[in-house]
Scaffold this active site. Structure first.
Site, PDB file in Angstrom:
ATOM      1  N   HIS A  24      98.773 -58.789   4.501  1.00 50.34           N
ATOM      2  CA  HIS A  24     100.016 -59.852   4.574  1.00 50.34           C
ATOM      3  C   HIS A  24      99.935 -60.607   5.860  1.00 50.34           C
ATOM      4  O   HIS A  24      99.557 -60.352   6.946  1.00 50.34           O
ATOM      5  CB  HIS A  24     101.237 -58.951   4.615  1.00 50.34           C
ATOM      6  CG  HIS A  24     102.584 -59.971   4.568  1.00 50.34           C
ATOM      7  ND1 HIS A  24     103.463 -59.748   5.215  1.00 50.34           N
ATOM      8  CD2 HIS A  24     102.702 -61.024   3.677  1.00 50.34           C
ATOM      9  CE1 HIS A  24     104.515 -60.504   4.943  1.00 50.34           C
ATOM     10  NE2 HIS A  24     104.061 -61.401   3.859  1.00 50.34           N
TER      11      HIS A  24
ATOM     12  N   HIS B 208     104.320 -69.995   7.883  1.00 51.36           N
ATOM     13  CA  HIS B 208     104.986 -69.514   7.076  1.00 51.36           C
ATOM     14  C   HIS B 208     106.681 -70.039   6.874  1.00 51.36           C
ATOM     15  O   HIS B 208     106.869 -70.595   5.504  1.00 51.36           O
ATOM     16  CB  HIS B 208     105.443 -67.943   7.229  1.00 51.36           C
ATOM     17  CG  HIS B 208     106.310 -67.394   6.379  1.00 51.36           C
ATOM     18  ND1 HIS B 208     107.800 -67.327   6.742  1.00 51.36           N
ATOM     19  CD2 HIS B 208     106.159 -66.613   5.396  1.00 51.36           C
ATOM     20  CE1 HIS B 208     108.536 -66.754   5.740  1.00 51.36           C
ATOM     21  NE2 HIS B 208     107.589 -66.138   4.812  1.00 51.36           N
TER      22      HIS B 208
HETATM   23  O1  G3P Z   1     102.733 -63.298  -0.951  1.00 51.16           O
HETATM   24  C1  G3P Z   1     103.472 -62.314  -0.650  1.00 51.16           C
HETATM   25  C2  G3P Z   1     104.633 -62.552   0.681  1.00 51.16           C
HETATM   26  O2  G3P Z   1     103.737 -63.170   1.546  1.00 51.16           O
HETATM   27  C3  G3P Z   1     105.632 -63.177   0.162  1.00 51.16           C
HETATM   28  O3  G3P Z   1     106.815 -63.347   1.040  1.00 51.16           O
HETATM   29  O4  G3P Z   1     107.867 -64.539   2.839  1.00 51.16           O
HETATM   30  O5  G3P Z   1     106.181 -62.912   3.341  1.00 51.16           O
HETATM   31  O6  G3P Z   1     105.638 -65.533   2.356  1.00 51.16           O
HETATM   32  P1  G3P Z   1     106.475 -64.036   2.432  1.00 51.16           P
HETATM   33 MG    MG Z   2     103.404 -65.183   2.177  1.00 55.49          MG
END
Ligand code: G3P
Ligand code: MG
Length: 247
Positions: A12, A54
């Site tokens: 992630h 992000h």
């Molecule tokens: O793509 C999965 C995840 O990254 C979605 O949530 O907020 O971490 O971008 P976020």
């Molecule tokens: Mg993400």
């Protein structure tokens, strides 16, 4: 349904919890721990350069302040995107998609490009990120998997580069998920793992879609999700849930 063509464990934001998110150091950390696929968040600068961040603002993950959509990439690149995490990362910048592609290919990493538009820039972000991804990853297998919470961004990506695979992101899965994924020609759904149960997983898989669960940081939960039929998990804990965890 063809097999899931991607690794089953996805880091992630590049390096999960072990490095400042969405930086080249994060990507290198993921690769060093043996991960073979990374997820990262892509948006546009004020001058339409696809880069990684992000949030809508730079406040949380850099030493700058303000909306990313109002800064040129030159302004963004001047910011320290690592010290908020640890001062040893003070040289990290918000990388461009060009830089990220170069590092992914060099390290042999598959990419899940999450299109994360600044508010009001959904269509242009979907279009330009898809255009750049297709240009950069031309001939690379597997191709980058584009995903987004934004239907409009994914629709624009589909119109721009229909051959690039797409996944629609949800927190909780809405009742009309099938109509949305059909309209977008998605290969996958990406769902908050806390909203999944065995029945919902079975229903999604029976519809012929692949399923990625995020953000799964408990190894026992990852095993349960895999048992239900989830194809891949996106995790911050690449130290606990390694590349071969679900092999
Ligand atoms: O793509 C999965 C995840 O990254 C979605 O949530 O907020 O971490 O971008 P976020
Ligand atoms: Mg993400």
């Amino acid at each position: 349904m063809p097999d899931w063509p991607y690794p089953r464990i996805v880091a992630h934001r590049g390096g999960g919890a072990l490095a400042p998110e969405n930086t080249l150091a994060a990507i290198e950390t993921g690769a060093r721990l043996g991960l073979r696929m990374i997820e990262f968040d892509a948006k546009l600068s004020a001058d339409d350069v696809p880069f990684l961040l992000h949030d809508d603002t730079v406040d949380r993950t850099s030493n700058g302040r303000g909306a990313a959509a109002r800064k040129t990439y030159t302004e963004l690149a001047a910011l320290d995107a690592g010290s908020w995490f640890d001062t040893r990362f003070r040289d990290e910048r918000m990388p461009t998609l060009v830089q990220v592609h170069e590092r992914c290919v060099a390290l042999g990493l598959a990419a899940n490009i999450e299109i994360k538009p600044c508010p009001g820039r959904e269509v242009v972000t979907g279009r330009l990120v898809a255009q750049e991804a297709a240009r950069l990853w031309q001939g690379v297998e597997p191709p980058p998997l584009l995903s987004s919470f934004s239907f409009d961004a994914l629709a624009a990506a589909r119109d721009e580069q229909p051959e690039l695979p797409r996944g629609l992101l949800f927190g909780a899965v809405p009742p009309d998920w099938r109509a949305q994924t059909d309209a977008l020609g998605c290969v996958s759904l990406h769902v908050d793992h806390r909203k999944l149960d065995a029945g919902l997983v079975a229903g999604i898989k029976a519809a012929g879609l692949h399923l990625l669960a995020y953000t799964v940081n408990d190894p026992a939960r990852a095993l349960m999700l895999a048992h239900w039929g989830v194809d891949a998990v996106c995790t911050d804990r690449i130290d606990l849930i390694g590349a071969d965890f679900l092999a």
